[in-house]
Write an enzyme that holds these catalytic residues in place. Sequence first.
Site, PDB file in Angstrom:
ATOM      1  N   HIS A  12       0.812  -1.214   0.000  1.00  0.00           N
ATOM      2  CA  HIS A  12       0.000   0.000   0.000  1.00  0.00           C
ATOM      3  C   HIS A  12       0.851   1.273   0.000  1.00  0.00           C
ATOM      4  O   HIS A  12       0.682   2.165  -0.836  1.00  0.00           O
ATOM      5  CB  HIS A  12      -0.925  -0.037   1.225  1.00  0.00           C
ATOM      6  CG  HIS A  12      -1.827   1.134   1.318  1.00  0.00           C
ATOM      7  ND1 HIS A  12      -1.513   2.246   2.073  1.00  0.00           N
ATOM      8  CD2 HIS A  12      -3.007   1.402   0.717  1.00  0.00           C
ATOM      9  CE1 HIS A  12      -2.488   3.124   1.946  1.00  0.00           C
ATOM     10  NE2 HIS A  12      -3.408   2.627   1.127  1.00  0.00           N
ATOM     11  N   ARG A  41      -8.194   4.500  -9.405  1.00  0.00           N
ATOM     12  CA  ARG A  41      -8.644   3.612  -8.312  1.00  0.00           C
ATOM     13  C   ARG A  41      -9.666   4.384  -7.489  1.00  0.00           C
ATOM     14  O   ARG A  41      -9.295   5.242  -6.685  1.00  0.00           O
ATOM     15  CB  ARG A  41      -7.458   3.217  -7.438  1.00  0.00           C
ATOM     16  CG  ARG A  41      -6.404   2.364  -8.115  1.00  0.00           C
ATOM     17  CD  ARG A  41      -5.226   2.187  -7.170  1.00  0.00           C
ATOM     18  NE  ARG A  41      -4.333   1.105  -7.531  1.00  0.00           N
ATOM     19  CZ  ARG A  41      -3.150   1.263  -8.121  1.00  0.00           C
ATOM     20  NH1 ARG A  41      -2.740   2.467  -8.454  1.00  0.00           N
ATOM     21  NH2 ARG A  41      -2.384   0.225  -8.366  1.00  0.00           N
ATOM     22  N   ARG A  99     -11.809   2.457 -12.628  1.00  0.00           N
ATOM     23  CA  ARG A  99     -11.977   1.103 -12.112  1.00  0.00           C
ATOM     24  C   ARG A  99     -13.042   1.127 -11.028  1.00  0.00           C
ATOM     25  O   ARG A  99     -12.983   1.945 -10.100  1.00  0.00           O
ATOM     26  CB  ARG A  99     -10.667   0.595 -11.522  1.00  0.00           C
ATOM     27  CG  ARG A  99     -10.843  -0.768 -10.910  1.00  0.00           C
ATOM     28  CD  ARG A  99      -9.572  -1.314 -10.343  1.00  0.00           C
ATOM     29  NE  ARG A  99      -9.231  -0.708  -9.065  1.00  0.00           N
ATOM     30  CZ  ARG A  99      -8.129  -1.001  -8.392  1.00  0.00           C
ATOM     31  NH1 ARG A  99      -7.263  -1.850  -8.889  1.00  0.00           N
ATOM     32  NH2 ARG A  99      -7.871  -0.444  -7.235  1.00  0.00           N
ATOM     33  N   GLU A 153      -6.271  -9.609 -13.589  1.00  0.00           N
ATOM     34  CA  GLU A 153      -5.316  -9.667 -12.483  1.00  0.00           C
ATOM     35  C   GLU A 153      -5.408 -10.984 -11.714  1.00  0.00           C
ATOM     36  O   GLU A 153      -4.790 -11.134 -10.668  1.00  0.00           O
ATOM     37  CB  GLU A 153      -5.462  -8.460 -11.553  1.00  0.00           C
ATOM     38  CG  GLU A 153      -6.873  -8.118 -11.184  1.00  0.00           C
ATOM     39  CD  GLU A 153      -7.005  -6.806 -10.414  1.00  0.00           C
ATOM     40  OE1 GLU A 153      -6.000  -6.257  -9.940  1.00  0.00           O
ATOM     41  OE2 GLU A 153      -8.148  -6.347 -10.281  1.00  0.00           O
ATOM     42  N   GLY A 181      -3.521  -6.116 -14.653  1.00  0.00           N
ATOM     43  CA  GLY A 181      -3.130  -5.581 -13.342  1.00  0.00           C
ATOM     44  C   GLY A 181      -2.042  -6.481 -12.796  1.00  0.00           C
ATOM     45  O   GLY A 181      -2.304  -7.471 -12.113  1.00  0.00           O
ATOM     46  N   THR A 182      -0.815  -6.151 -13.113  1.00  0.00           N
ATOM     47  CA  THR A 182       0.282  -7.084 -12.818  1.00  0.00           C
ATOM     48  C   THR A 182       0.673  -7.111 -11.341  1.00  0.00           C
ATOM     49  O   THR A 182       1.462  -7.965 -10.943  1.00  0.00           O
ATOM     50  CB  THR A 182       1.512  -6.764 -13.686  1.00  0.00           C
ATOM     51  OG1 THR A 182       1.715  -5.354 -13.658  1.00  0.00           O
ATOM     52  CG2 THR A 182       1.300  -7.229 -15.104  1.00  0.00           C
ATOM     53  N   ASN A 183       0.118  -6.204 -10.523  1.00  0.00           N
ATOM     54  CA  ASN A 183       0.419  -6.308  -9.086  1.00  0.00           C
ATOM     55  C   ASN A 183      -0.268  -7.544  -8.522  1.00  0.00           C
ATOM     56  O   ASN A 183       0.360  -8.431  -7.948  1.00  0.00           O
ATOM     57  CB  ASN A 183      -0.090  -5.082  -8.323  1.00  0.00           C
ATOM     58  CG  ASN A 183       0.491  -3.796  -8.859  1.00  0.00           C
ATOM     59  OD1 ASN A 183       1.550  -3.810  -9.463  1.00  0.00           O
ATOM     60  ND2 ASN A 183      -0.197  -2.689  -8.643  1.00  0.00           N
ATOM     61  N   ASP A 184      -1.589  -7.603  -8.710  1.00  0.00           N
ATOM     62  CA  ASP A 184      -2.312  -8.770  -8.213  1.00  0.00           C
ATOM     63  C   ASP A 184      -1.951 -10.015  -9.011  1.00  0.00           C
ATOM     64  O   ASP A 184      -1.860 -11.109  -8.457  1.00  0.00           O
ATOM     65  CB  ASP A 184      -3.831  -8.519  -8.279  1.00  0.00           C
ATOM     66  CG  ASP A 184      -4.321  -7.862  -6.998  1.00  0.00           C
ATOM     67  OD1 ASP A 184      -4.015  -8.388  -5.910  1.00  0.00           O
ATOM     68  OD2 ASP A 184      -4.984  -6.810  -7.083  1.00  0.00           O
ATOM     69  N   CYS A 190      -1.574  -2.011 -16.387  1.00  0.00           N
ATOM     70  CA  CYS A 190      -1.735  -0.876 -15.469  1.00  0.00           C
ATOM     71  C   CYS A 190      -1.178  -1.185 -14.087  1.00  0.00           C
ATOM     72  O   CYS A 190      -1.322  -0.399 -13.165  1.00  0.00           O
ATOM     73  CB  CYS A 190      -3.198  -0.453 -15.374  1.00  0.00           C
ATOM     74  SG  CYS A 190      -4.243  -1.733 -14.673  1.00  0.00           S
TER      75      CYS A 190
HETATM   76  C1  PEP Z   1      -2.960  -4.451  -9.959  1.00  0.00           C
HETATM   77  O1  PEP Z   1      -3.377  -5.346  -9.235  1.00  0.00           O
HETATM   78  O2  PEP Z   1      -2.044  -4.607 -10.772  1.00  0.00           O
HETATM   79  C2  PEP Z   1      -3.542  -3.091  -9.894  1.00  0.00           C
HETATM   80  C3  PEP Z   1      -3.162  -2.152 -10.727  1.00  0.00           C
HETATM   81  O3  PEP Z   1      -4.472  -2.850  -8.937  1.00  0.00           O
HETATM   82  P1  PEP Z   1      -4.168  -2.588  -7.403  1.00  0.00           P
HETATM   83  O4  PEP Z   1      -2.730  -2.293  -7.257  1.00  0.00           O
HETATM   84  O5  PEP Z   1      -5.046  -1.452  -7.017  1.00  0.00           O
HETATM   85  O6  PEP Z   1      -4.594  -3.866  -6.768  1.00  0.00           O
HETATM   86 MG    MG Z   2      -5.271  -5.198  -8.287  1.00  0.00          MG
END
Ligand code: PEP
Ligand code: MG
Length: 846
Positions: A427, A533, A589, A716, A737-740, A802
Site C-alpha cells: 500500500h 482507483r 476502475r 489480475e 493488473g500485474t500487481n495482483d 496498469c
Molecule cells: C494491480 O493489481 O495490478 C492493480 C493495478 O491494482 P491494485 O494495485 O489497485 O490492486
Molecule cells: Mg489489483
Amino acid sequence: MPKYLTLTDYAQITGSAPIKRQTHGWRSKCLQRLVRLDMPVPQTIALSFGVVREIATGAQMNLRHLLGHFPKGQLLSVRPSAEHPQWGGPAAILNIGMNDEKHAEIAAIYGEPVATELYLRFVQSYAAHVAHLDPDMFDATEPCLPALQAALRDYESEVEEPFPQSPAQQLADVLRSMARAWEGTSARLLRQAKGAPVDAGLGLVVQAMAGGIGSGESGAGLIRFIDAETGMAQVTGRFKSRGVHGQDAMKNGADVLYLTRDKRGPSLEERCPEAFAELLRHGAHARSRLREEMEIEFTLEDGKLWVLDAVNVQRSSRASVRVAVDLANDGVIERDEALMRIQPKALSDLLHRQVDARARTTVFVRGIAASPGAAIGRVVFSSTAAQACAARDEPCILVRRETTPEDIRGMHSAQAVLTERGGMTSHAAVIGRGLGVPCVVGASGMQIDERRKTVRAGDNILSEGDMLTVDGTNGMVLIGEVPLLEPALDDRFTTLLDWADARCDIGIRANADTPADARIARGFKAQGIGLCRTEHMFFEDDRLTLMREMIFADTSEDRRDSLERLLPMQRADFMDLFEIMQGEPVCIRLFDPPLHEFLPHSKDGLRFLADALDKPLSEIVRRAEALSEFNPMLGMRGVRLGVTIPEIYEMQVRAIFEATVEVSHRGTPVAPEIMIPLVSAMREVELVKSRIDAIAATVRSRMGVDFEYRVGVMVETPRAALRAGDIALHASFLSFGTNDLTQMTYGLSRDDAGRFMSDYVQQGVFPEDPFHTLDLDGVGELLQLGAARGRKARDDLTLSICGEHGGNPESIRFCRELGFDYVSCSPFRVPVARLAAAQLVIEELG
Ligand code: PEP
Ligand code: MG
C-alpha cells in the site's frame, strides 16, 4: 627460462596505429583520437590485452627497444587501459626512471626540492604497488631530502636490495606488477560487479612524463567546459602550478590557480593566455569531433601545453539531459542519439528532489526504494500526527509498521513515508508513487515502539519530533537534515520529451486517482488515465462516515440511501477528472477493496462509529468481525462485491454517466471507460456489463442525451488471463493488473514479500523482486496467453498494462512486442516511460 615477447608486441600511438578499444582498452583508443585531433599528446606506447596477459604469466618485453622510442633519460608513466573506464585497473605509476643520477640532474637545473619530490613520490608508489611494502612506512608528507634518504634506506632494509636504479628494470617491474594486479581475485570480482566479463583484458599505456617541471610556468591541471552538476557551459577545473622553476610549489595553496580570470586570485587565463586559449580550442574541437563534453587532463612544461588524457565528464542526470539536448541542437549529434544517451530512469532524478551526493550522511536504516525523491521532516508515528504537522506547516515523515487505506490522509500530509514492512507493491509504495511522495518500505532493520513513540535501528533511537531524511531513490533513511538538490524540469527536459514523443509508438497513460494526480499526468503529456482507483475517493472524512453507514445498512434500501448521498460526490470527482483530461480517455476502475478496510480497527474507533451510526457497540463489533477475512486479498473484493452487493457499482456507474453528460454539455469532450476489477470468470463480466448497459440506457433516457462509453476488464487473476478468450467477448479492453497478477501467480502476498525478498534475490531464487521487475517468464507468459486469446476472440480489443510494472523500460519492451496499445503508470513515471518507449523504436530503426 622466461618467454621473450617480440619487438612488435606494442604499438606507438599515432593517428594510424592499429589500436582498438577491444584490444588495447579505452585509454589507448582515446589517446589515439586526441592525436588525430592534433592535440599535443606526449609520446605514448600502448600494450595490448594479450601482451599484458603474457607479462602477467612471466613473459618479458624487450624494454631496451621500447625505451628506444623515448629520449634518453625520459621519465615515464604507466596507466591502465581496460575496455571500459568503469572497470578500473591498477593505480597509475608516475616518474619511472627516477634514480640517483636523474635526481642530481634535475636538482642541478631546477633545484633540489623539485628533484627530491619527484624521486620520493616515485619511491613511495613503487614501494607500495610494485614491491608491496607497507605504505605507512613510506608516507612522509613533507617531501625533503632526509625523507627521501630514509625512504631509500627503508626500502633497502625491507627488500634486502637497493632501490632499483635501472630505468629498464623499473619499467619491467611496474609492468609485471600492474599486469598481475589485474589478475588478482579482488580486482576481478570488483570489475565483474561493474559488468566486466570474466576474461576482461587490461591494456597498459607507457607515456613520456610531461611532468610539469621547467623554467617557465609549469604544473598540472584538469579542465572541463561544462558544470558537471547543471550541464551549463562553464569552464571548471583546477590547475596546480609548480611556479617558475618550481620553487614556489606547495606554498600555502598559492600554487593552485583559477582557470578563468577571478577576483579572488591569479588565474591560468591571465598567467598563460596562449596555453589557456589553446585549451579552449582543444575543448571545442573535442566536443565537435568526439561528440561529447570532455574533461582534459593537461600539464604545462615551461609554458608548453601537453594533453595527457581526455575522458567524458562524469555528470549528474540533469547535466546529461542538458548536454545531450545542446549537442543535438548544435548539430553535433542527431536527436535520436540524444534520446539514446539518456537512461530513462535518470529522468526520474530530475523530477524529484535528490540527496546531494556530496553530502556527508549517517544511515539510520536501509529499505526498499519504493517511491523516488528525497524529503526531510520530523518523525511522526500516526496519520493524525502527520495531519497535525501539516496544519502547523511543519514537514514530517510518517513512520509506520505498514500503511493501510486509513493512512491516506496522513500520507498526503507527510513529506515522505517510511515503513518497516512491505514491498514494491504494498500500500505505502503504490500510494507513495501515485502521490509523488518519497517512500522507503520494508526497512526491517528498524523496530517501532508506538507506545513510547520511538523507532530504533541498531544503536540509534529516534523519538517523535526528531529530524530524518528519507531518500526514496536509493532506499536509504538518513539521520538528521541532509542537503538536497531541487528538481530540474527545465526547457531541455521538455525538449527531450517532445523528441521522444515524435518516436514513441505505444500509448502512455497515467494511473491517477485524484485531480492533483490527473493534473500532473496531463503536465507530463499522459495520453489519458489508464487506471483511476476509485476507492481512494471514499476516505475523505465526510465520505468515510457515509461509506460506513452504507456498509452497516440493514436493507438494500438503506444501502441505496447512503449511496445516493455519496453519488453527487463521486459525480463531482469524475467531472473534475474529465475536465482535466480534456477528452483523453479516463479509465475508471469500479470499487475494488474488501469493505472492512473502511472500518476502524481500534476499540476507540469502533466506539466512535457506534456513536456516529447510533447503533449498539456490540452490534458494530459483531458486524465488523463478520466482515473480517482470513485472507482479504483473495476474499470478498473487486467484482465479487459488484456481483453480490450491486448497489455500489450501480452508484459509481451512474456517477460516471451523469458526469459524462454534464461535462460534455459544457463543451468538453469526454471518453469514459469503465473497468471491472478482479475478474476470474466470464459470467462476472456478463452480469456487471448488462447492469452497466441498463444504467446507461436509464441515464440516456432521463437526461435525453446520448453518450459513448467502453467497458473492459482488469486481468489480475491467472484465470482471467487463461480465459481471456471468452472474457473478451464482453469487454472492449483488457488491462493487465500485474500487481495482483504477480501476487496470485507466485502465491506471494505483495504486502509480506518484503520480509524475505532480499534473501531470495541474494540467493538467486528470483533474479529480481517480481513486484518491481515484471517476471517475463511466468507472469509474462500469462500476459502473452491472455493477449493472444483475447485478440483472437476480438481483433479490435484494446490491450494494456496498469500494474506498477507499467512504467519500467523492460515491461514496456515486452508489452510493445505483444502488441499492447498502451502502458499506464504512476504520473511521475510517465516521462520515463515516454523516453523508454522512444528508445525501443530508435533501437529497432538501427
Ligand atoms: C494491480 O493489481 O495490478 C492493480 C493495478 O491494482 P491494485 O494495485 O489497485 O490492486
Ligand atoms: Mg489489483
